[in-house]
Write a protein that holds these residues in place. Structure first.
Motif, PDB file in Angstrom:
ATOM      1  N   VAL A   1     -21.153 -11.463   9.346  1.00 22.43           N
ATOM      2  CA  VAL A   1     -20.180 -11.966  10.303  1.00 22.43           C
ATOM      3  C   VAL A   1     -18.959 -11.033  10.340  1.00 22.43           C
ATOM      4  O   VAL A   1     -18.622 -10.402   9.336  1.00 22.43           O
ATOM      5  CB  VAL A   1     -19.770 -13.420   9.948  1.00 22.43           C
ATOM      6  CG1 VAL A   1     -18.840 -13.472   8.746  1.00 22.43           C
ATOM      7  CG2 VAL A   1     -19.122 -14.096  11.132  1.00 22.43           C
TER       8      VAL A   1
ATOM      9  N   CYS B   1     -15.053 -13.646   2.743  1.00 22.68           N
ATOM     10  CA  CYS B   1     -15.667 -14.004   4.017  1.00 22.68           C
ATOM     11  C   CYS B   1     -15.315 -15.467   4.321  1.00 22.68           C
ATOM     12  O   CYS B   1     -15.501 -16.330   3.463  1.00 22.68           O
ATOM     13  CB  CYS B   1     -17.185 -13.831   3.924  1.00 22.68           C
ATOM     14  SG  CYS B   1     -18.042 -14.481   5.373  1.00 22.68           S
TER      15      CYS B   1
ATOM     16  N   CYS C   1     -23.432 -11.942   5.042  1.00 23.37           N
ATOM     17  CA  CYS C   1     -23.876 -12.727   6.207  1.00 23.37           C
ATOM     18  C   CYS C   1     -23.621 -12.005   7.526  1.00 23.37           C
ATOM     19  O   CYS C   1     -23.906 -12.576   8.585  1.00 23.37           O
ATOM     20  CB  CYS C   1     -23.243 -14.114   6.199  1.00 23.37           C
ATOM     21  SG  CYS C   1     -21.490 -14.154   6.581  1.00 23.37           S
TER      22      CYS C   1
ATOM     23  N   CYS D   1     -18.539  -9.095   6.758  1.00 26.04           N
ATOM     24  CA  CYS D   1     -19.186  -9.540   5.531  1.00 26.04           C
ATOM     25  C   CYS D   1     -20.504  -8.790   5.366  1.00 26.04           C
ATOM     26  O   CYS D   1     -21.333  -8.774   6.275  1.00 26.04           O
ATOM     27  CB  CYS D   1     -19.422 -11.039   5.588  1.00 26.04           C
ATOM     28  SG  CYS D   1     -20.243 -11.676   4.120  1.00 26.04           S
TER      29      CYS D   1
ATOM     30  N   CYS E   1     -19.166 -17.465   4.305  1.00 24.33           N
ATOM     31  CA  CYS E   1     -19.973 -17.670   3.098  1.00 24.33           C
ATOM     32  C   CYS E   1     -19.166 -17.501   1.808  1.00 24.33           C
ATOM     33  O   CYS E   1     -19.704 -17.665   0.720  1.00 24.33           O
ATOM     34  CB  CYS E   1     -21.176 -16.720   3.103  1.00 24.33           C
ATOM     35  SG  CYS E   1     -20.743 -14.995   2.772  1.00 24.33           S
TER      36      CYS E   1
END
Ligand SMILES: [Zn+2]
Length: 130
Positions: A84, A40, A82, A79, A43
Motif C-alpha cells: 500500500v 504502515c 502489503c 509498505c 498492516c
C-alpha cells in the motif's frame, strides 16, 4: 516550546517541536514525527519506504485568544509487505480531520455551556478563520 508542552497543552505525543511563529495574530507550531516510529497504516509493518511528505495544518486549542495551528510534514510511505502507498497515521487527529482531538474536545465542552453560534463566533470570528 518544548516537546513536553506539546503533550501537556495540546495532547500531542510522539512528535518533536521544530519551530513556533507569530503571524498575523496566529501561532503556527511546526512539529516533526519520529521517522524511526513510522509504520504502515494498514498492516502496521515497519518495513516501509519513504515516498515524500505533504505539509498538513491542524487547528488546535488556542493560546490566550490567539489561534494555534500545528504544521506537520506528514510522511507518505510504501509498505514492502502489503504494497500500500499511503500517508502514515497522524496520532493526534482523526483521519481526514483538520483539527486535533484536543481542539475537538474543547469545542464539545464549550458547546455544552454555550450555543453553537457562540462557539462559532469565538473560534472563527474572533480568533480568525480556519
Ligand atoms: Zn502494510
Amino acid at each position: 516550546m518544548s516537546t513536553s508542552l506539546l503533550y501537556n497543552a495540546f495532547g500531542i505525543i510522539g512528535y518533536f517541536h521544530h519551530s513556533t511563529s507569530f503571524i498575523a495574530g496566529t501561532i503556527p507550531v511546526a512539529i516533526q514525527d519520529d521517522r524511526w516510529r513510522l509504520r504502515c497504516p494498514v498492516c502496521r509493518s515497519r518495513e516501509v519506504r519513504n515516498r515524500g511528505r505533504q505539509v498538513r495544518r491542524f487547528r488546535t486549542v488556542p493560546i490566550s485568544r490567539k489561534a494555534v495551528y500545528i504544521d506537520l510534514a506528514v510522511q507518505w510511505i510504501e509498505c514492502t509487505k502489503c504494497q500500500v502507498v499511503r500517508q502514515v497515521k497522524v496520532q493526534f487527529s482523526d483521519e481526514h480531520k483538520r483539527y486535533t482531538r484536543a481542539f475537538e474536545r474543547l469545542l464539545l465542552d464549550l458547546s455544552r455551556q454555550m450555543t453553537i453560534q457562540a462557539v462559532d463566533r469565538l473560534f472563527w470570528g474572533e480568533l480568525g478563520s480556519g
